[in-house]
Design a protein around this motif. Structure first.
Motif, PDB file in Angstrom:
ATOM      1  N   ASN A   1      16.732  16.456 -14.152  1.00 61.89           N
ATOM      2  CA  ASN A   1      17.502  15.548 -14.991  1.00 61.89           C
ATOM      3  C   ASN A   1      16.528  14.751 -15.843  1.00 61.89           C
ATOM      4  OD1 ASN A   1      19.838  14.376 -15.998  1.00 61.89           O
ATOM      5  ND2 ASN A   1      20.073  12.928 -14.315  1.00 61.89           N
ATOM      6  N   ALA A   2      16.938  14.437 -17.068  1.00 60.75           N
ATOM      7  CA  ALA A   2      16.023  13.816 -18.026  1.00 60.75           C
ATOM      8  C   ALA A   2      15.343  12.546 -17.510  1.00 60.75           C
ATOM      9  CB  ALA A   2      16.771  13.535 -19.335  1.00 60.75           C
ATOM     10  N   PRO A   3      16.044  11.621 -16.824  1.00 60.21           N
ATOM     11  CA  PRO A   3      15.370  10.390 -16.384  1.00 60.21           C
ATOM     12  C   PRO A   3      14.298  10.607 -15.329  1.00 60.21           C
ATOM     13  CG  PRO A   3      17.763  10.141 -16.335  1.00 60.21           C
ATOM     14  CD  PRO A   3      17.481  11.588 -16.538  1.00 60.21           C
ATOM     15  N   ASN A   4      14.357  11.720 -14.578  1.00 57.34           N
ATOM     16  CA  ASN A   4      13.418  11.925 -13.482  1.00 57.34           C
ATOM     17  C   ASN A   4      11.968  11.864 -13.951  1.00 57.34           C
ATOM     18  OD1 ASN A   4      15.874  12.526 -12.355  1.00 57.34           O
ATOM     19  ND2 ASN A   4      15.310  14.523 -11.563  1.00 57.34           N
ATOM     20  N   PHE A   5      11.661  12.652 -14.955  1.00 58.10           N
ATOM     21  CA  PHE A   5      10.284  12.721 -15.433  1.00 58.10           C
ATOM     22  C   PHE A   5       9.893  11.434 -16.141  1.00 58.10           C
ATOM     23  CE2 PHE A   5       6.506  14.576 -17.367  1.00 58.10           C
ATOM     24  CZ  PHE A   5       6.086  15.441 -16.375  1.00 58.10           C
ATOM     25  N   MET A   6      10.856  10.770 -16.777  1.00 62.27           N
ATOM     26  CA  MET A   6      10.579   9.496 -17.424  1.00 62.27           C
ATOM     27  C   MET A   6      10.167   8.456 -16.391  1.00 62.27           C
ATOM     28  SD  MET A   6      13.193   7.109 -19.652  1.00 62.27           S
ATOM     29  CE  MET A   6      14.126   6.694 -18.177  1.00 62.27           C
ATOM     30  N   VAL A   7      10.907   8.366 -15.276  1.00 62.79           N
ATOM     31  CA  VAL A   7      10.577   7.423 -14.206  1.00 62.79           C
ATOM     32  C   VAL A   7       9.228   7.768 -13.597  1.00 62.79           C
ATOM     33  CG1 VAL A   7      11.246   6.687 -11.881  1.00 62.79           C
ATOM     34  CG2 VAL A   7      12.967   6.841 -13.685  1.00 62.79           C
ATOM     35  N   TYR A   8       8.976   9.049 -13.378  1.00 61.97           N
ATOM     36  CA  TYR A   8       7.685   9.504 -12.844  1.00 61.97           C
ATOM     37  C   TYR A   8       6.534   9.047 -13.749  1.00 61.97           C
ATOM     38  CZ  TYR A   8       3.895  12.956 -12.278  1.00 61.97           C
ATOM     39  OH  TYR A   8       2.680  13.574 -12.139  1.00 61.97           O
ATOM     40  N   ALA A   9       6.702   9.229 -15.062  1.00 64.59           N
ATOM     41  CA  ALA A   9       5.644   8.851 -16.003  1.00 64.59           C
ATOM     42  C   ALA A   9       5.422   7.337 -16.020  1.00 64.59           C
ATOM     43  CB  ALA A   9       5.997   9.347 -17.403  1.00 64.59           C
ATOM     44  N   ILE A  10       6.493   6.561 -16.005  1.00 75.42           N
ATOM     45  CA  ILE A  10       6.368   5.105 -16.006  1.00 75.42           C
ATOM     46  C   ILE A  10       5.670   4.627 -14.738  1.00 75.42           C
ATOM     47  CG2 ILE A  10       7.678   2.942 -15.883  1.00 75.42           C
ATOM     48  CD1 ILE A  10       9.776   4.252 -17.691  1.00 75.42           C
TER      49      ILE A  10
ATOM     50  N   PRO B   1       0.816  -1.227   0.000  1.00 77.80           N
ATOM     51  CA  PRO B   1       0.000   0.000   0.000  1.00 77.80           C
ATOM     52  C   PRO B   1       0.842   1.266   0.000  1.00 77.80           C
ATOM     53  CG  PRO B   1      -0.079  -1.093   2.149  1.00 77.80           C
ATOM     54  CD  PRO B   1       0.620  -2.030   1.212  1.00 77.80           C
ATOM     55  N   PHE B   2       2.071   1.181   0.528  1.00 73.65           N
ATOM     56  CA  PHE B   2       2.980   2.328   0.509  1.00 73.65           C
ATOM     57  C   PHE B   2       4.163   1.986  -0.402  1.00 73.65           C
ATOM     58  CE2 PHE B   2       1.219   2.321   4.922  1.00 73.65           C
ATOM     59  CZ  PHE B   2       0.421   3.448   4.799  1.00 73.65           C
ATOM     60  N   ASN B   3       4.171   2.577  -1.593  1.00 72.79           N
ATOM     61  CA  ASN B   3       5.269   2.275  -2.514  1.00 72.79           C
ATOM     62  C   ASN B   3       5.775   3.487  -3.294  1.00 72.79           C
ATOM     63  OD1 ASN B   3       3.132   2.606  -4.269  1.00 72.79           O
ATOM     64  ND2 ASN B   3       3.098   0.473  -4.966  1.00 72.79           N
ATOM     65  N   ALA B   4       5.105   4.621  -3.161  1.00 78.65           N
ATOM     66  CA  ALA B   4       5.559   5.804  -3.901  1.00 78.65           C
ATOM     67  C   ALA B   4       6.954   6.238  -3.454  1.00 78.65           C
ATOM     68  CB  ALA B   4       4.573   6.950  -3.732  1.00 78.65           C
ATOM     69  N   HIS B   5       7.244   6.061  -2.161  1.00 76.88           N
ATOM     70  CA  HIS B   5       8.558   6.476  -1.660  1.00 76.88           C
ATOM     71  C   HIS B   5       9.689   5.673  -2.306  1.00 76.88           C
ATOM     72  CE1 HIS B   5       7.792   2.902   0.746  1.00 76.88           C
ATOM     73  NE2 HIS B   5       9.057   2.878   1.060  1.00 76.88           N
ATOM     74  N   VAL B   6       9.394   4.436  -2.708  1.00 81.08           N
ATOM     75  CA  VAL B   6      10.407   3.610  -3.361  1.00 81.08           C
ATOM     76  C   VAL B   6      10.841   4.259  -4.673  1.00 81.08           C
ATOM     77  CG1 VAL B   6      10.900   1.348  -4.363  1.00 81.08           C
ATOM     78  CG2 VAL B   6       9.524   1.512  -2.284  1.00 81.08           C
ATOM     79  N   VAL B   7       9.882   4.756  -5.436  1.00 79.84           N
ATOM     80  CA  VAL B   7      10.192   5.395  -6.716  1.00 79.84           C
ATOM     81  C   VAL B   7      10.891   6.733  -6.493  1.00 79.84           C
ATOM     82  CG1 VAL B   7       9.233   6.209  -8.901  1.00 79.84           C
ATOM     83  CG2 VAL B   7       8.214   4.235  -7.762  1.00 79.84           C
TER      84      VAL B   7
ATOM     85  N   GLN C   1       1.957   2.698 -14.328  1.00 82.68           N
ATOM     86  CA  GLN C   1       1.827   1.380 -13.722  1.00 82.68           C
ATOM     87  C   GLN C   1       1.104   1.404 -12.378  1.00 82.68           C
ATOM     88  OE1 GLN C   1       5.272  -1.103 -13.850  1.00 82.68           O
ATOM     89  NE2 GLN C   1       5.686  -0.686 -15.998  1.00 82.68           N
ATOM     90  N   GLY C   2       0.450   2.519 -12.082  1.00 85.16           N
ATOM     91  CA  GLY C   2      -0.448   2.563 -10.930  1.00 85.16           C
ATOM     92  C   GLY C   2       0.123   3.089  -9.640  1.00 85.16           C
ATOM     93  N   VAL C   3       1.366   3.558  -9.635  1.00 85.17           N
ATOM     94  CA  VAL C   3       1.948   4.115  -8.415  1.00 85.17           C
ATOM     95  C   VAL C   3       1.424   5.533  -8.213  1.00 85.17           C
ATOM     96  CG1 VAL C   3       4.077   4.708  -7.205  1.00 85.17           C
ATOM     97  CG2 VAL C   3       4.028   2.726  -8.731  1.00 85.17           C
ATOM     98  N   LYS C   4       0.954   5.846  -7.003  1.00 83.86           N
ATOM     99  CA  LYS C   4       0.419   7.173  -6.710  1.00 83.86           C
ATOM    100  C   LYS C   4       1.569   8.122  -6.377  1.00 83.86           C
ATOM    101  CE  LYS C   4      -4.044   5.429  -5.087  1.00 83.86           C
ATOM    102  NZ  LYS C   4      -5.010   5.366  -3.957  1.00 83.86           N
ATOM    103  N   MET C   5       2.184   8.639  -7.429  1.00 81.74           N
ATOM    104  CA  MET C   5       3.358   9.487  -7.266  1.00 81.74           C
ATOM    105  C   MET C   5       2.981  10.874  -6.748  1.00 81.74           C
ATOM    106  SD  MET C   5       6.069   7.826  -7.962  1.00 81.74           S
ATOM    107  CE  MET C   5       7.268   9.140  -8.214  1.00 81.74           C
TER     108      MET C   5
END
Length: 475
Positions: A430-439, A165-171, A443-447
């Motif tokens: 940094n370019a990967p930041n927004f890419m990881v956020y979008a992915i 239930p808590f996984n946004a912090h992982v990303v 996939q259902g993570v509440k970022m």
């Protein structure tokens, strides 16, 4: 639209020319007599990059190339008008042929080859497992780049935690460590360091001079993650169980044929740094050295081999698409063009229009203030792209790689760590930041939102950077 552009162009030509009627010097742009208005295209482009994906995403997504082209034109056309075609052409081609081309070729190759490596299967996302994945990803970032490491590792990380239930912090911590901090050890790791390599910084300089800063900053952030993840994991034990959408299964790495290709990219870069045949070809007054041509050709060939030998289902499973690298290629072409007059002003030092900035990063005795370089480079890298930010402060520190690697090694370390580490402060640093956020969102993570993420970085990263600045760059 056309009339507005013509009006903007005319105004820019008029304003930029005020007080700078002198003809261009034979060897390049006259930075001492250029006003700050020459930096408006660079500033405007960076502001568009920062605000476009957030404030007008639909317009930006379909027309970012046009935005980039307009700002590039607003930089080049007044330059031609004021200083003539030969000087302007040489200045722009010098940047595009000697820096941008090699820069985008490397990103293209790492993006393509890393996109063919698929980490399949799933493991349970315990605090120990997550910490191990973050360490692997951070180490990988300095080998295949923060973009490559993020592409390879983010989906396995999300799958490992998709029943929690808590996984946004992982990303969030993934962005901190894998998409940014972990890329500080080689020029392959993060775009600003490769820009430094293209400017003459030795390949292993970052490894030998930044390993302690990277170890301490990365170690502190990882320790905070383990403590937080352990707390949340214990809290989840008393909550209703969530059915795991991706049950645990054996981990398998597919597309291993790409590993020797990655090694080939590293070998090509090392070869270009050590092999100096002394042969060069001149294009419009710009010398192209043979070792750099060979390096870029080999890197492109390795990327094409990856496309030919990697099974298409591996790339499909990775969500591989050409859109991200196409966006980077277009935007960075404009960035490198728009920064040409800014670099000319910076090279003028205390005689240029950016003299106040020179004084801000200098002590009373004229020596560089390393702490100021660290925070100014990092602060701007948090909201602007960190590669051009690094280049601005690299030039501000004198731009001579031999001096920066030796006498001013502390200054170069401050610029490098500021650009790489603090790119993690926002989604757009940094370019990967927004890419990881979008992915993750897909996939259902509440970022967290843009500002919600900044609360995370403010709570975790800023105190860490305050400590690092005091330890390594304080008086």
């Amino acid at each position: 639209m056309r009339s507005a552009l013509r009006g903007a162009f005319a105004a820019l030509v008029f304003l930029a020319g005020c007080g700078t009627a002198a003809a261009a010097e034979a060897h390049g742009l006259p930075g001492q007599s250029m006003s700050l208005l020459w930096g408006l295209p660079f500033l405007g482009l960076l502001l568009c990059i920062a605000t476009g994906p957030l404030l007008y995403p639909h317009l930006w997504e379909h027309h970012y190339g046009k935005f980039a082209a307009v700002w590039a034109a607003l930089a080049v056309l007044p330059m031609i008008f004021m200083y003539g075609w030969p000087v302007s052409l040489e200045a722009v081609l010098h940047t595009l042929l000697l820096e941008y081309l090699s820069f985008i070729i490397l990103l293209f190759a790492l993006f393509t080859i890393a996109g063919g490596i698929l980490v399949g299967g799933n493991i349970h996302g315990t605090p120990a497992t997550n910490a191990a994945l973050l360490v692997i990803g951070a180490l990988l970032a300095s080998v295949v780049g923060t973009t490559g490491a993020s592409m390879i590792m983010i989906r396995p990380m999300i799958r490992a935690n998709d029943n929690r239930p808590f996984n946004a912090h992982v990303v969030v911590f993934f962005i901190f460590l894998v998409s940014n901090i972990g890329g500080a050890l080689t020029p392959l790791g993060d775009p600003p360091l490769f820009v430094g390599f293209l400017r003459g910084v030795d390949f292993f300089w970052t490894t030998t001079h930044l390993w302690l800063e990277t170890l301490i900053v990365g170690g502190i952030v990882l320790a905070v993650f383990v403590a937080l993840d352990t707390f949340l994991h214990l809290r989840e034990a008393g909550m209703p169980k969530i059915k795991d959408p991706t049950p645990d299964s054996r981990i398998r790495i597919r597309g291993l044929v790409n590993l020797p290709l990655l090694a080939g990219v590293i070998g090509a870069i090392l070869l270009s740094a050590s092999w100096k045949p002394g042969v060069a070809f001149t294009v419009a007054g710009v010398p192209l050295e043979w070792q750099n041509i060979v390096r870029d050709v080999v890197i492109v060939a390795l990327a094409l081999i990856s496309l030919a030998v990697t099974r298409s289902e591996y790339r499909k499973a990775n969500g591989f698409s050409w859109a991200p690298i196409a966006e980077v290629a277009k935007l960075f072409a404009s960035i490198f063009i728009c920064i040409v007059p800014v670099i000319a002003i910076l090279r003028a030092g205390h005689q240029g229009a950016l003299a106040p900035l020179v004084e801000l990063v200098s002590g009373p005795d004229g020596q560089p203030n390393e702490l100021a370089y660290f925070w100014l480079t990092g602060g701007l890298s948090s909201f602007l792209d960190n590669a051009p930010t690094y280049l601005v402060f690299f030039e501000l520190a004198g731009g001579d790689p031999e001096t920066l690697m030796t006498t001013l090694a502390g200054t170069l370390a401050a610029i490098s760590t500021g650009a790489v580490f603090m790119g993690a402060n926002t989604y757009i640093g940094n370019a990967p930041n927004f890419m990881v956020y979008a992915i993750a969102r897909y996939q259902g993570v509440k970022m967290p939102s843009f500002f919600g993420y900044m609360l995370w970085s403010g709570a975790v990263l800023i105190p860490t950077f305050l400590l690092a600045g005091w330890l390594f760059f304080g008086d």
